[in-house]
Design a protein around this motif. Sequence first.
Motif, PDB file in Angstrom:
ATOM      1  N   HIS A  63       0.816  -1.202   0.000  1.00  0.00           N
ATOM      2  CA  HIS A  63       0.000   0.000   0.000  1.00  0.00           C
ATOM      3  C   HIS A  63       0.857   1.262   0.000  1.00  0.00           C
ATOM      4  O   HIS A  63       0.536   2.255  -0.660  1.00  0.00           O
ATOM      5  CB  HIS A  63      -0.936  -0.006   1.209  1.00  0.00           C
ATOM      6  CG  HIS A  63      -2.039  -1.007   1.082  1.00  0.00           C
ATOM      7  ND1 HIS A  63      -2.880  -1.320   2.117  1.00  0.00           N
ATOM      8  CD2 HIS A  63      -2.429  -1.782   0.052  1.00  0.00           C
ATOM      9  CE1 HIS A  63      -3.748  -2.235   1.723  1.00  0.00           C
ATOM     10  NE2 HIS A  63      -3.483  -2.532   0.478  1.00  0.00           N
ATOM     11  N   GLU A 121      -8.991   3.147  -5.443  1.00  0.00           N
ATOM     12  CA  GLU A 121      -7.562   2.822  -5.362  1.00  0.00           C
ATOM     13  C   GLU A 121      -6.769   4.027  -4.863  1.00  0.00           C
ATOM     14  O   GLU A 121      -5.877   3.906  -4.025  1.00  0.00           O
ATOM     15  CB  GLU A 121      -7.035   2.400  -6.735  1.00  0.00           C
ATOM     16  CG  GLU A 121      -7.632   1.127  -7.295  1.00  0.00           C
ATOM     17  CD  GLU A 121      -6.901  -0.110  -6.838  1.00  0.00           C
ATOM     18  OE1 GLU A 121      -5.915   0.024  -6.095  1.00  0.00           O
ATOM     19  OE2 GLU A 121      -7.320  -1.218  -7.225  1.00  0.00           O
ATOM     20  N   TRP A 166      -8.299   5.379  -1.022  1.00  0.00           N
ATOM     21  CA  TRP A 166      -8.226   4.489   0.140  1.00  0.00           C
ATOM     22  C   TRP A 166      -6.989   3.600   0.138  1.00  0.00           C
ATOM     23  O   TRP A 166      -6.922   2.645   0.901  1.00  0.00           O
ATOM     24  CB  TRP A 166      -9.479   3.603   0.185  1.00  0.00           C
ATOM     25  CG  TRP A 166     -10.711   4.368   0.509  1.00  0.00           C
ATOM     26  CD1 TRP A 166     -11.712   4.716  -0.348  1.00  0.00           C
ATOM     27  CD2 TRP A 166     -11.077   4.907   1.788  1.00  0.00           C
ATOM     28  NE1 TRP A 166     -12.674   5.424   0.310  1.00  0.00           N
ATOM     29  CE2 TRP A 166     -12.314   5.562   1.621  1.00  0.00           C
ATOM     30  CE3 TRP A 166     -10.469   4.894   3.043  1.00  0.00           C
ATOM     31  CZ2 TRP A 166     -12.964   6.193   2.671  1.00  0.00           C
ATOM     32  CZ3 TRP A 166     -11.122   5.525   4.082  1.00  0.00           C
ATOM     33  CH2 TRP A 166     -12.350   6.165   3.892  1.00  0.00           C
ATOM     34  N   ILE A 167      -6.019   3.934  -0.689  1.00  0.00           N
ATOM     35  CA  ILE A 167      -4.899   3.030  -0.935  1.00  0.00           C
ATOM     36  C   ILE A 167      -4.123   2.653   0.338  1.00  0.00           C
ATOM     37  O   ILE A 167      -3.566   1.577   0.434  1.00  0.00           O
ATOM     38  CB  ILE A 167      -3.962   3.659  -1.988  1.00  0.00           C
ATOM     39  CG1 ILE A 167      -3.231   2.593  -2.764  1.00  0.00           C
ATOM     40  CG2 ILE A 167      -2.991   4.627  -1.370  1.00  0.00           C
ATOM     41  CD1 ILE A 167      -2.580   3.117  -4.012  1.00  0.00           C
ATOM     42  N   TYR A 220      -9.542  -0.151   2.963  1.00  0.00           N
ATOM     43  CA  TYR A 220      -9.356  -0.302   1.522  1.00  0.00           C
ATOM     44  C   TYR A 220      -9.988  -1.581   0.982  1.00  0.00           C
ATOM     45  O   TYR A 220     -10.833  -1.546   0.086  1.00  0.00           O
ATOM     46  CB  TYR A 220      -7.859  -0.264   1.201  1.00  0.00           C
ATOM     47  CG  TYR A 220      -7.503  -0.689  -0.202  1.00  0.00           C
ATOM     48  CD1 TYR A 220      -7.779   0.137  -1.287  1.00  0.00           C
ATOM     49  CD2 TYR A 220      -6.887  -1.914  -0.436  1.00  0.00           C
ATOM     50  CE1 TYR A 220      -7.441  -0.253  -2.564  1.00  0.00           C
ATOM     51  CE2 TYR A 220      -6.552  -2.297  -1.717  1.00  0.00           C
ATOM     52  CZ  TYR A 220      -6.831  -1.470  -2.781  1.00  0.00           C
ATOM     53  OH  TYR A 220      -6.508  -1.857  -4.041  1.00  0.00           O
ATOM     54  N   LYS A 280     -13.552  -1.990  -1.192  1.00  0.00           N
ATOM     55  CA  LYS A 280     -13.415  -2.558  -2.532  1.00  0.00           C
ATOM     56  C   LYS A 280     -14.247  -3.830  -2.674  1.00  0.00           C
ATOM     57  O   LYS A 280     -14.946  -4.026  -3.676  1.00  0.00           O
ATOM     58  CB  LYS A 280     -11.935  -2.853  -2.817  1.00  0.00           C
ATOM     59  CG  LYS A 280     -11.658  -3.257  -4.258  1.00  0.00           C
ATOM     60  CD  LYS A 280     -10.171  -3.355  -4.501  1.00  0.00           C
ATOM     61  CE  LYS A 280      -9.865  -3.688  -5.949  1.00  0.00           C
ATOM     62  NZ  LYS A 280      -8.421  -3.777  -6.212  1.00  0.00           N
TER      63      LYS A 280
END
Length: 289
Positions: A51, A139, A142-143, A148, A152
């Motif tokens: 990340h 992406e 919230w990477i 995250y 997703k």
Amino acid sequence: MEQDITYTIHQIETLTGIKAFTVRIWEKRYNFTTPARTDTNIRMYSEADLHKLMAAAALVKFGYKISEIAFLSEEKMNEKLRLLSVSQGVGNEKTDTLLMAADHFDEFLFEKNLNREILSSGFENTMVNVIAPLMETIETKWIMSRLYKSIKNFVTDILRRKIIIAADSEPLKNDTQAKKTLIFSTLNCESEMWPLFADYVLKRRGIPSVYIGDNIDIVSAEAAAKAAKCENILCIGKICKNNEDFSTFVQKYDEAFEGTSKFFLGQNCKFNSKNVTVFKTPEEFARYF
């Protein structure tokens, strides 16, 4: 207890788009990541490392130098990413509405806005013009967040069900002259959303397709292609499983399906083979067919 996921440097390169050489330089010069080592001295990167490198790749893409971001805290990197998602126009009013619902795990609101867009623009246009940018926004925004994966997965599960319903509504056509296409994923594409969407697009075009699922090895896919007499092969994914080098996969993919038309749909994928047509976005794929 579930074992923590780790990644080799080649998998990191595939997922982030950052060259393995560059990752090593960043480690040496800035101590940017500190991967664990196997008994044979192979670097193994954690989810946190992944990340962090994905965040760095996004910031570099927007013009930041690694020397500017190497010593930023997680909070500072997150803040810059959030500001960029607004100032650079990542997303739009339609994706923002869906993102707000996803942020609060509000399935009713998400479905309401999604259905409104589908009725207005059509299902395929919604997927390529709204959903693809939405996933890119997730992406970016919230990477580095612990939410995250949850956000997703929440979104992709809803969309997976929508795609199946849309595909079922398309009448099957028995065109014996059309080239049949095998669809599979062997690269841990994290969800069936885009493979199912590809299957839907081909059905809508009247192109016969055989979708055999996710996490399929090349040997099995090759056997299925021969049994189904497929002349086109489409693989979808992001990263090789079992620490397999990505370039090795490309070679195997090319050799296994020699004599057929080969396609690959996936982000951050770089092929050296001239025999494989690569689509970096669902829009490119839909436009091609």
